[in-house]
Design a protein around this motif. Structure first.
Motif, PDB file in Angstrom:
ATOM      1  N   THR A 122       0.955  -0.881   0.097  1.00  0.00           N
ATOM      2  CA  THR A 122       0.051   0.361   0.289  1.00  0.00           C
ATOM      3  C   THR A 122       0.893   1.578  -0.199  1.00  0.00           C
ATOM      4  OG1 THR A 122      -0.174  -0.107   2.410  1.00  0.00           O
ATOM      5  CG2 THR A 122      -2.004  -1.280   1.270  1.00  0.00           C
ATOM      6  N   GLN A 123       2.585   1.286   0.383  1.00  0.00           N
ATOM      7  CA  GLN A 123       3.220   2.082   0.287  1.00  0.00           C
ATOM      8  C   GLN A 123       2.778   2.603  -1.305  1.00  0.00           C
ATOM      9  OE1 GLN A 123       4.975   4.219   2.482  1.00  0.00           O
ATOM     10  NE2 GLN A 123       5.662   1.958   3.576  1.00  0.00           N
ATOM     11  N   GLY A 124       3.186   4.473  -1.336  1.00  0.00           N
ATOM     12  CA  GLY A 124       2.834   5.197  -2.454  1.00  0.00           C
ATOM     13  C   GLY A 124       4.275   4.889  -3.303  1.00  0.00           C
ATOM     14  N   LEU A 125       4.299   4.969  -4.750  1.00  0.00           N
ATOM     15  CA  LEU A 125       5.239   4.895  -5.836  1.00  0.00           C
ATOM     16  C   LEU A 125       6.355   5.409  -5.465  1.00  0.00           C
ATOM     17  CD1 LEU A 125       3.233   5.098  -8.985  1.00  0.00           C
ATOM     18  CD2 LEU A 125       3.830   3.124  -7.829  1.00  0.00           C
ATOM     19  N   ARG A 126       6.555   6.755  -4.369  1.00  0.00           N
ATOM     20  CA  ARG A 126       7.679   7.185  -4.058  1.00  0.00           C
ATOM     21  C   ARG A 126       8.620   6.231  -3.416  1.00  0.00           C
ATOM     22  NH1 ARG A 126       9.241  12.034  -5.822  1.00  0.00           N
ATOM     23  NH2 ARG A 126      10.692  12.690  -4.188  1.00  0.00           N
ATOM     24  N   ALA A 127       7.884   5.778  -2.382  1.00  0.00           N
ATOM     25  CA  ALA A 127       8.220   5.805  -1.142  1.00  0.00           C
ATOM     26  C   ALA A 127       8.787   3.960  -1.416  1.00  0.00           C
ATOM     27  CB  ALA A 127       7.394   5.320   0.076  1.00  0.00           C
ATOM     28  N   LYS A 128       8.004   3.254  -2.480  1.00  0.00           N
ATOM     29  CA  LYS A 128       8.679   1.918  -2.938  1.00  0.00           C
ATOM     30  C   LYS A 128       9.693   2.435  -3.606  1.00  0.00           C
ATOM     31  CE  LYS A 128       3.799  -0.282  -3.564  1.00  0.00           C
ATOM     32  NZ  LYS A 128       3.088  -0.511  -4.912  1.00  0.00           N
ATOM     33  N   PHE A 129      10.028   3.062  -4.789  1.00  0.00           N
ATOM     34  CA  PHE A 129      11.720   3.346  -5.098  1.00  0.00           C
ATOM     35  C   PHE A 129      12.296   3.451  -4.274  1.00  0.00           C
ATOM     36  CE2 PHE A 129      14.325   6.993  -6.611  1.00  0.00           C
ATOM     37  CZ  PHE A 129      14.818   5.878  -7.640  1.00  0.00           C
ATOM     38  N   TYR A 130      12.358   4.522  -2.846  1.00  0.00           N
ATOM     39  CA  TYR A 130      13.343   4.879  -2.422  1.00  0.00           C
ATOM     40  C   TYR A 130      13.500   3.037  -1.176  1.00  0.00           C
ATOM     41  CZ  TYR A 130      14.246   9.546  -3.176  1.00  0.00           C
ATOM     42  OH  TYR A 130      14.177  10.881  -3.819  1.00  0.00           O
ATOM     43  N   VAL A 131      13.013   2.343  -1.196  1.00  0.00           N
ATOM     44  CA  VAL A 131      12.951   1.039  -0.407  1.00  0.00           C
ATOM     45  C   VAL A 131      13.829   0.142  -1.683  1.00  0.00           C
ATOM     46  CG1 VAL A 131      11.904  -0.907   0.160  1.00  0.00           C
ATOM     47  CG2 VAL A 131      10.559   0.687   1.183  1.00  0.00           C
ATOM     48  N   LEU A 132      13.407   0.465  -2.723  1.00  0.00           N
ATOM     49  CA  LEU A 132      14.212  -0.445  -3.729  1.00  0.00           C
ATOM     50  C   LEU A 132      15.863  -0.043  -4.259  1.00  0.00           C
ATOM     51  CD1 LEU A 132      11.534  -0.923  -6.605  1.00  0.00           C
ATOM     52  CD2 LEU A 132      12.454  -2.797  -5.501  1.00  0.00           C
ATOM     53  N   LEU A 133      15.263   0.955  -4.159  1.00  0.00           N
ATOM     54  CA  LEU A 133      16.804   1.912  -4.081  1.00  0.00           C
ATOM     55  C   LEU A 133      17.190   1.401  -2.497  1.00  0.00           C
ATOM     56  CD1 LEU A 133      19.001   4.146  -5.039  1.00  0.00           C
ATOM     57  CD2 LEU A 133      17.935   5.492  -3.770  1.00  0.00           C
ATOM     58  N   PHE A 134      17.497   1.686  -1.664  1.00  0.00           N
ATOM     59  CA  PHE A 134      17.698   1.213  -0.463  1.00  0.00           C
ATOM     60  C   PHE A 134      18.371  -0.167  -0.657  1.00  0.00           C
ATOM     61  CE2 PHE A 134      17.809  -1.266   4.022  1.00  0.00           C
ATOM     62  CZ  PHE A 134      18.593  -0.280   4.108  1.00  0.00           C
ATOM     63  N   LEU A 135      17.453  -1.443  -0.864  1.00  0.00           N
ATOM     64  CA  LEU A 135      17.756  -2.805  -0.727  1.00  0.00           C
ATOM     65  C   LEU A 135      19.073  -2.414  -2.267  1.00  0.00           C
ATOM     66  CD1 LEU A 135      13.676  -4.394  -1.228  1.00  0.00           C
ATOM     67  CD2 LEU A 135      16.028  -4.082   0.904  1.00  0.00           C
ATOM     68  N   SER A 136      19.284  -1.866  -2.962  1.00  0.00           N
ATOM     69  CA  SER A 136      20.091  -2.323  -4.132  1.00  0.00           C
ATOM     70  C   SER A 136      21.566  -1.768  -3.542  1.00  0.00           C
ATOM     71  CB  SER A 136      19.273  -1.429  -5.022  1.00  0.00           C
ATOM     72  OG  SER A 136      19.774   0.248  -5.019  1.00  0.00           O
ATOM     73  N   LEU A 137      21.657  -1.542  -2.318  1.00  0.00           N
ATOM     74  CA  LEU A 137      23.228  -0.623  -2.279  1.00  0.00           C
ATOM     75  C   LEU A 137      23.675  -1.795  -1.492  1.00  0.00           C
ATOM     76  CD1 LEU A 137      21.744   3.021   0.065  1.00  0.00           C
ATOM     77  CD2 LEU A 137      22.556   2.265  -2.332  1.00  0.00           C
TER      78      LEU A 137
END
Length: 313
Positions: free
Chosen positions: A264-279
């Motif tokens: 249910t998170q917004g798209l911007r929040a989802k993007f930052y979660v993906l960015l964090f995991l990619s680190l």
């Protein structure tokens, strides 16, 4: 020209106040009346400096006031019997966090917070822990709470002020060493909390809050994942920290990640979660204990949900 002249006068006045503050604390052995006078001077000095740093619109003036403010606070922290003055000033500072006079995107508030925490951290050293409200970690926790509360009531200026102050604190090595020393002694971890706020604020409609949260995300991500995953233009994989090792070092982080990968998170929040995991460098989460909350299947489901969204695919 008038503004430049005013700034110079403010800076010179602050230098004079700073010179007078060097006399603080030396009168205890002479007479008790002198000690009371010094305490009164210190209280009035801090009150006026805080008002100036929070209300002045010119960066040059703010810088001069902040330098004096930090020197006065550092002197008080080294002086016998002056700790209650700093404690009370800290309370007033944090009360002003939601005040109506936060100008120039919270520069004054951020500067005042750093003027307090830098001398606190330098007084601590690597192995000392202050007790009471002057703990560095307690001030950071108050800022985290303020950012969360402001998010809930859509108070843009208060939220930006708290986020900007947190960003500078998490980028300052001395402050983070002091906060982590206290966290080890008390068993709490500020980094996962800061990551949660930095990502969830991305759901806000306010651009200023989104921008400040993005800077906080950058600072927190470097603390959790290291600098390798954030390097730009490097053709080789420079990631040095695995997600499994990060979760072991920060046990509460997996609960935060599990909360953040909610579909249910917004798209911007989802993007930052993906960015964090990619680190993080690739690792196998399957070998982790079965009773752990976060499993690889949770991440796969989240990634599948993100893949279905064209804007972040």
């Amino acid at each position: 020209r008038q503004i430049a002249t005013l700034v110079l006068r403010v800076v010179e006045l602050c230098r004079l106040i700073g010179a007078l503050s060097e006399r603080l604390g030396y009168v205890r052995s002479k007479r008790q009346e002198g000690l009371k006078l010094s305490h009164h001077f210190a209280t009035s000095c801090l009150r006026e400096l805080l008002y100036a740093v929070l209300t002045l619109p010119h960066m040059g003036a703010i810088s001069g006031v902040a330098e004096t403010l930090e020197s006065v606070l550092a002197k008080l922290l080294r002086s016998d019997g002056c700790m209650p003055i700093v404690v009370r000033w800290r309370e007033v500072l944090l009360e002003n966090l939601s005040g109506p006079r936060i100008l120039r995107r919270s520069t004054g508030m951020t500067t005042a917070v750093m003027a307090l925490l830098r001398p606190l951290a330098s007084q601590l050293g690597p192995c000392k822990v202050l007790s009471g409200d002057l703990q560095v970690g307690k001030t950071l926790q108050h800022l985290l709470n303020a950012a969360t509360f402001a998010c809930q009531r859509m108070a843009d200026s208060s939220q930006v002020a708290a986020l900007d102050a947190l960003t500078l604190c998490f980028r300052h090595r001395g402050i983070m060493v002091a906060a982590q020393t206290e966290a080890t002694a008390e068993g709490h971890d500020l980094l996962p909390q800061a990551l949660r706020i930095a990502i969830t604020v991305q759901n806000s409609d306010h651009w200023a809050a989104q921008n400040s949260a993005a800077q906080l995300f950058d600072a927190v991500a470097q603390r959790l994942a290291g600098d390798g995953g954030l390097q730009v233009g490097n053709t080789e994989d420079s990631r040095t920290v695995s997600l499994a090792s990060c979760l072991s070092a920060h046990p509460s982080l997996e609960h935060v990640i599990l909360e953040l990968i909610d579909p249910t998170q917004g798209l911007r929040a989802k993007f930052y979660v993906l960015l964090f995991l990619s680190l993080f460098k690739p690792s196998n989460l399957a070998h982790r204990q079965a009773e752990t909350v976060l499993q690889a299947e949770h991440l796969l489901v989240f990634i599948g949900t993100c893949n279905a969204a064209p804007s972040i695919r």
